[in-house]
Design a protein around this motif. Sequence first.
Motif, PDB file in Angstrom:
ATOM      1  N   VAL A  45     -25.677 -45.590  -6.848  1.00 58.96           N
ATOM      2  CA  VAL A  45     -25.007 -44.585  -6.011  1.00 58.96           C
ATOM      3  C   VAL A  45     -25.967 -43.433  -5.708  1.00 58.96           C
ATOM      4  O   VAL A  45     -26.134 -43.024  -4.553  1.00 58.96           O
ATOM      5  CB  VAL A  45     -23.754 -44.027  -6.713  1.00 58.96           C
ATOM      6  CG1 VAL A  45     -23.136 -42.902  -5.879  1.00 58.96           C
ATOM      7  CG2 VAL A  45     -22.720 -45.112  -6.943  1.00 58.96           C
ATOM      8  N   ILE A  46     -26.593 -42.907  -6.764  1.00 61.40           N
ATOM      9  CA  ILE A  46     -27.479 -41.749  -6.600  1.00 61.40           C
ATOM     10  C   ILE A  46     -28.655 -42.090  -5.689  1.00 61.40           C
ATOM     11  O   ILE A  46     -29.026 -41.300  -4.805  1.00 61.40           O
ATOM     12  CB  ILE A  46     -27.984 -41.254  -7.976  1.00 61.40           C
ATOM     13  CG1 ILE A  46     -26.816 -40.792  -8.848  1.00 61.40           C
ATOM     14  CG2 ILE A  46     -28.988 -40.111  -7.792  1.00 61.40           C
ATOM     15  CD1 ILE A  46     -27.200 -40.522 -10.293  1.00 61.40           C
ATOM     16  N   SER A  47     -29.245 -43.261  -5.880  1.00 65.16           N
ATOM     17  CA  SER A  47     -30.423 -43.649  -5.087  1.00 65.16           C
ATOM     18  C   SER A  47     -30.085 -43.810  -3.613  1.00 65.16           C
ATOM     19  O   SER A  47     -30.796 -43.290  -2.741  1.00 65.16           O
ATOM     20  CB  SER A  47     -31.009 -44.950  -5.638  1.00 65.16           C
ATOM     21  OG  SER A  47     -31.436 -44.788  -6.970  1.00 65.16           O
ATOM     22  N   VAL A  48     -29.010 -44.535  -3.311  1.00 62.59           N
ATOM     23  CA  VAL A  48     -28.593 -44.711  -1.918  1.00 62.59           C
ATOM     24  C   VAL A  48     -28.267 -43.351  -1.303  1.00 62.59           C
ATOM     25  O   VAL A  48     -28.661 -43.037  -0.173  1.00 62.59           O
ATOM     26  CB  VAL A  48     -27.379 -45.657  -1.826  1.00 62.59           C
ATOM     27  CG1 VAL A  48     -26.835 -45.711  -0.403  1.00 62.59           C
ATOM     28  CG2 VAL A  48     -27.758 -47.059  -2.298  1.00 62.59           C
ATOM     29  N   ALA A 154     -36.828 -39.103  -4.035  1.00 62.74           N
ATOM     30  CA  ALA A 154     -35.872 -40.134  -3.628  1.00 62.74           C
ATOM     31  C   ALA A 154     -36.483 -41.531  -3.666  1.00 62.74           C
ATOM     32  O   ALA A 154     -35.852 -42.486  -4.133  1.00 62.74           O
ATOM     33  CB  ALA A 154     -35.341 -39.830  -2.229  1.00 62.74           C
ATOM     34  N   VAL A 155     -37.712 -41.660  -3.173  1.00 65.54           N
ATOM     35  CA  VAL A 155     -38.334 -42.988  -3.108  1.00 65.54           C
ATOM     36  C   VAL A 155     -38.624 -43.551  -4.501  1.00 65.54           C
ATOM     37  O   VAL A 155     -38.254 -44.703  -4.801  1.00 65.54           O
ATOM     38  CB  VAL A 155     -39.606 -42.952  -2.228  1.00 65.54           C
ATOM     39  CG1 VAL A 155     -40.362 -44.275  -2.334  1.00 65.54           C
ATOM     40  CG2 VAL A 155     -39.233 -42.658  -0.784  1.00 65.54           C
ATOM     41  N   GLY A 193     -21.272 -49.817  -6.347  1.00 68.88           N
ATOM     42  CA  GLY A 193     -22.166 -48.669  -6.374  1.00 68.88           C
ATOM     43  C   GLY A 193     -22.886 -48.456  -5.054  1.00 68.88           C
ATOM     44  O   GLY A 193     -22.987 -47.328  -4.551  1.00 68.88           O
ATOM     45  N   ALA A 194     -23.385 -49.549  -4.462  1.00 75.07           N
ATOM     46  CA  ALA A 194     -24.089 -49.446  -3.176  1.00 75.07           C
ATOM     47  C   ALA A 194     -23.141 -48.962  -2.081  1.00 75.07           C
ATOM     48  O   ALA A 194     -23.511 -48.116  -1.253  1.00 75.07           O
ATOM     49  CB  ALA A 194     -24.685 -50.798  -2.811  1.00 75.07           C
ATOM     50  N   LEU A 195     -21.904 -49.477  -2.093  1.00 75.19           N
ATOM     51  CA  LEU A 195     -20.933 -49.064  -1.075  1.00 75.19           C
ATOM     52  C   LEU A 195     -20.544 -47.596  -1.234  1.00 75.19           C
ATOM     53  O   LEU A 195     -20.424 -46.862  -0.243  1.00 75.19           O
ATOM     54  CB  LEU A 195     -19.692 -49.949  -1.160  1.00 75.19           C
ATOM     55  CG  LEU A 195     -19.874 -51.408  -0.730  1.00 75.19           C
ATOM     56  CD1 LEU A 195     -18.615 -52.211  -1.027  1.00 75.19           C
ATOM     57  CD2 LEU A 195     -20.234 -51.493   0.749  1.00 75.19           C
ATOM     58  N   ILE A 196     -20.371 -47.152  -2.472  1.00 73.49           N
ATOM     59  CA  ILE A 196     -20.012 -45.752  -2.708  1.00 73.49           C
ATOM     60  C   ILE A 196     -21.156 -44.834  -2.277  1.00 73.49           C
ATOM     61  O   ILE A 196     -20.930 -43.750  -1.709  1.00 73.49           O
ATOM     62  CB  ILE A 196     -19.637 -45.523  -4.185  1.00 73.49           C
ATOM     63  CG1 ILE A 196     -18.325 -46.251  -4.497  1.00 73.49           C
ATOM     64  CG2 ILE A 196     -19.508 -44.033  -4.506  1.00 73.49           C
ATOM     65  CD1 ILE A 196     -17.997 -46.335  -5.971  1.00 73.49           C
ATOM     66  N   GLY A 197     -22.389 -45.262  -2.524  1.00 72.41           N
ATOM     67  CA  GLY A 197     -23.536 -44.487  -2.049  1.00 72.41           C
ATOM     68  C   GLY A 197     -23.526 -44.336  -0.537  1.00 72.41           C
ATOM     69  O   GLY A 197     -23.748 -43.237  -0.005  1.00 72.41           O
ATOM     70  N   LEU A 198     -23.242 -45.425   0.172  1.00 72.82           N
ATOM     71  CA  LEU A 198     -23.164 -45.375   1.637  1.00 72.82           C
ATOM     72  C   LEU A 198     -22.015 -44.489   2.115  1.00 72.82           C
ATOM     73  O   LEU A 198     -22.160 -43.724   3.074  1.00 72.82           O
ATOM     74  CB  LEU A 198     -22.996 -46.789   2.195  1.00 72.82           C
ATOM     75  CG  LEU A 198     -24.231 -47.695   2.140  1.00 72.82           C
ATOM     76  CD1 LEU A 198     -23.864 -49.122   2.540  1.00 72.82           C
ATOM     77  CD2 LEU A 198     -25.339 -47.151   3.046  1.00 72.82           C
ATOM     78  N   ILE A 199     -20.878 -44.597   1.435  1.00 72.14           N
ATOM     79  CA  ILE A 199     -19.741 -43.753   1.795  1.00 72.14           C
ATOM     80  C   ILE A 199     -20.111 -42.282   1.624  1.00 72.14           C
ATOM     81  O   ILE A 199     -19.759 -41.435   2.449  1.00 72.14           O
ATOM     82  CB  ILE A 199     -18.512 -44.109   0.925  1.00 72.14           C
ATOM     83  CG1 ILE A 199     -18.008 -45.516   1.278  1.00 72.14           C
ATOM     84  CG2 ILE A 199     -17.396 -43.082   1.110  1.00 72.14           C
ATOM     85  CD1 ILE A 199     -16.989 -46.060   0.298  1.00 72.14           C
ATOM     86  N   GLY A 200     -20.848 -41.976   0.554  1.00 76.57           N
ATOM     87  CA  GLY A 200     -21.276 -40.603   0.320  1.00 76.57           C
ATOM     88  C   GLY A 200     -22.188 -40.079   1.415  1.00 76.57           C
ATOM     89  O   GLY A 200     -22.098 -38.908   1.812  1.00 76.57           O
ATOM     90  N   VAL A 201     -23.062 -40.945   1.920  1.00 78.03           N
ATOM     91  CA  VAL A 201     -23.965 -40.548   3.013  1.00 78.03           C
ATOM     92  C   VAL A 201     -23.163 -40.263   4.281  1.00 78.03           C
ATOM     93  O   VAL A 201     -23.377 -39.259   4.973  1.00 78.03           O
ATOM     94  CB  VAL A 201     -25.026 -41.639   3.264  1.00 78.03           C
ATOM     95  CG1 VAL A 201     -25.861 -41.293   4.501  1.00 78.03           C
ATOM     96  CG2 VAL A 201     -25.927 -41.801   2.036  1.00 78.03           C
ATOM     97  N   GLY A 294     -19.126 -34.785  -7.938  1.00 81.30           N
ATOM     98  CA  GLY A 294     -19.822 -33.637  -7.385  1.00 81.30           C
ATOM     99  C   GLY A 294     -21.186 -33.400  -8.000  1.00 81.30           C
ATOM    100  O   GLY A 294     -22.166 -33.113  -7.301  1.00 81.30           O
ATOM    101  N   ASN A 295     -21.262 -33.528  -9.325  1.00 80.57           N
ATOM    102  CA  ASN A 295     -22.555 -33.372  -9.999  1.00 80.57           C
ATOM    103  C   ASN A 295     -23.274 -34.699 -10.163  1.00 80.57           C
ATOM    104  O   ASN A 295     -24.448 -34.832  -9.841  1.00 80.57           O
ATOM    105  CB  ASN A 295     -22.356 -32.726 -11.373  1.00 80.57           C
ATOM    106  CG  ASN A 295     -22.453 -31.214 -11.337  1.00 80.57           C
ATOM    107  OD1 ASN A 295     -23.198 -30.648 -10.548  1.00 80.57           O
ATOM    108  ND2 ASN A 295     -21.679 -30.549 -12.179  1.00 80.57           N
ATOM    109  N   GLY A 296     -22.541 -35.700 -10.693  1.00 81.49           N
ATOM    110  CA  GLY A 296     -23.181 -36.960 -11.062  1.00 81.49           C
ATOM    111  C   GLY A 296     -23.606 -37.818  -9.902  1.00 81.49           C
ATOM    112  O   GLY A 296     -24.440 -38.724 -10.077  1.00 81.49           O
ATOM    113  N   MET A 297     -23.057 -37.590  -8.694  1.00 87.13           N
ATOM    114  CA  MET A 297     -23.434 -38.406  -7.537  1.00 87.13           C
ATOM    115  C   MET A 297     -24.066 -37.588  -6.415  1.00 87.13           C
ATOM    116  O   MET A 297     -24.994 -38.049  -5.763  1.00 87.13           O
ATOM    117  CB  MET A 297     -22.203 -39.145  -6.990  1.00 87.13           C
ATOM    118  CG  MET A 297     -21.570 -40.115  -7.959  1.00 87.13           C
ATOM    119  SD  MET A 297     -20.125 -40.948  -7.229  1.00 87.13           S
ATOM    120  CE  MET A 297     -19.436 -41.747  -8.690  1.00 87.13           C
TER     121      MET A 297
END
Length: 455
Positions: A45-48, A154-155, A193-201, A294-297
């Motif tokens: 999540v964090i990386s995406v 990030a990379v 996790g990957a989907l949640i990362g995308l949703i966050g973006v 809010g903090n962890g992601m």
Amino acid sequence: MILTGLAVGAVLGIVMQRGRFCVTGMLRDIFLQKTWRSLVALFIVISVHAVGIAALTSLGIISPTYSNFAPIAVIGGGFLFGLGIILAGGCASGTWFRSAEGLIGSWIALIFYALSAAAMQTGALNWLNVGLKSYDTPLTTLPATFGVSAWFFAVPLAIGTALATRHFLATEKKPVRLNVPFWKRPLHLYTAGALIGLIGVIAWPLSAAAGRNSGLGITGPTGGLVNFTVTGDLERVDWGVMLVLGLLIGAFAAAKATGEFRLRVPDAKTATRAVGGGSMMGVGAALAGGCTVGNGMVQTALFSYQGWIALLFIALGVGVGAKLWLKPAATPAAPQTYTTEESITPVSAEDKVLSPGFAVATGAVTLRTAPRVKKARPLGEGRWALDQMGAVCPFPLIEAKDVIATLEPGEELVIDFDCTQGTETIPQWAADNGHDVTDFHTTGDATWQITIRKG
């Protein structure tokens, strides 16, 4: 535009519910299962998120703002939040989607989480929130400290996460899955996790367009919902409030459609823990400036000091809480002692078995013995039954591990449970530890039975 928050929240709720995505369990696994495998999902999540936010910022689509690091508030709040989510049985987002699954204990935790968050924001505890946050530093983010672009962080994070993901996928022992249609099967945790990362973006520019310059968040909107309910002030209903309402709606729809919704009433101990845990969550998250979302992601994806240090102390709070409160129930007391004469019982022709798996020698007398397995009910022929209906996660797994340790290789334990997360954690634990799952099926809405043969 705030209605986009409802739509984003609904999708987030579906993904979290179908992925059983709760950061509490990920952090708990480090201490209870001695594995980092599930925590990799959070790093996905964090990386995406980090790559997406860096791209959006570079393109000028969003302009994040950063808070100064307030060490006392962040460290103390993070640790308190970690303790609270163990008592409540889930993190902030986890409490929302478990409420949508019908867990009344989560409703209780959610109510007290919301009330305490609101009290910290604008109510009776605001003095504490403001006072502790006044002790701050000029530190904001790692990129700002080193004078470099966020891409420099990030990379490498994305590459490291990809390598860890590849490692755990390659070494993961495949557990037995429920025999249900594909659309009822849970998402793999890493996929979620990957989907949640995308949703966050996606969430960030939509939220910014609605006048809220932030991304995903749970604590602020939850407190805002209470403030709106009390004051009737429509200004409290922002994009974030719509997000958490959408999360509840989406998770309920997912649970209902897949047969995972059922009202489950907690016992007194669980309810009491929910009150204390929910209250600690609201106070802790408000002090720390965010929860595991809010903090962890989000803040971790911005590489803020607040985000990473809060996540560290949330994890430490989870570790201490797990040590204090996540233990098997005490073994039932042994039967009363017998006198020498009473302990010797003639063996009748009809009474040839002491307990399942133990043959009785032919002869005149035998000795009374306590049951070998005291937490499980004997079914005969080396099979035992463990009733965990009503037990919240992770207790079905904790009790199963405790009982399995007392069985002989080849004996079977039949576990009835209604904890949704147990559908993933129990078979995965069995696979990791060399036990065989000989049967796994649903017995009704949000109820399951799994049979494990000790390896």
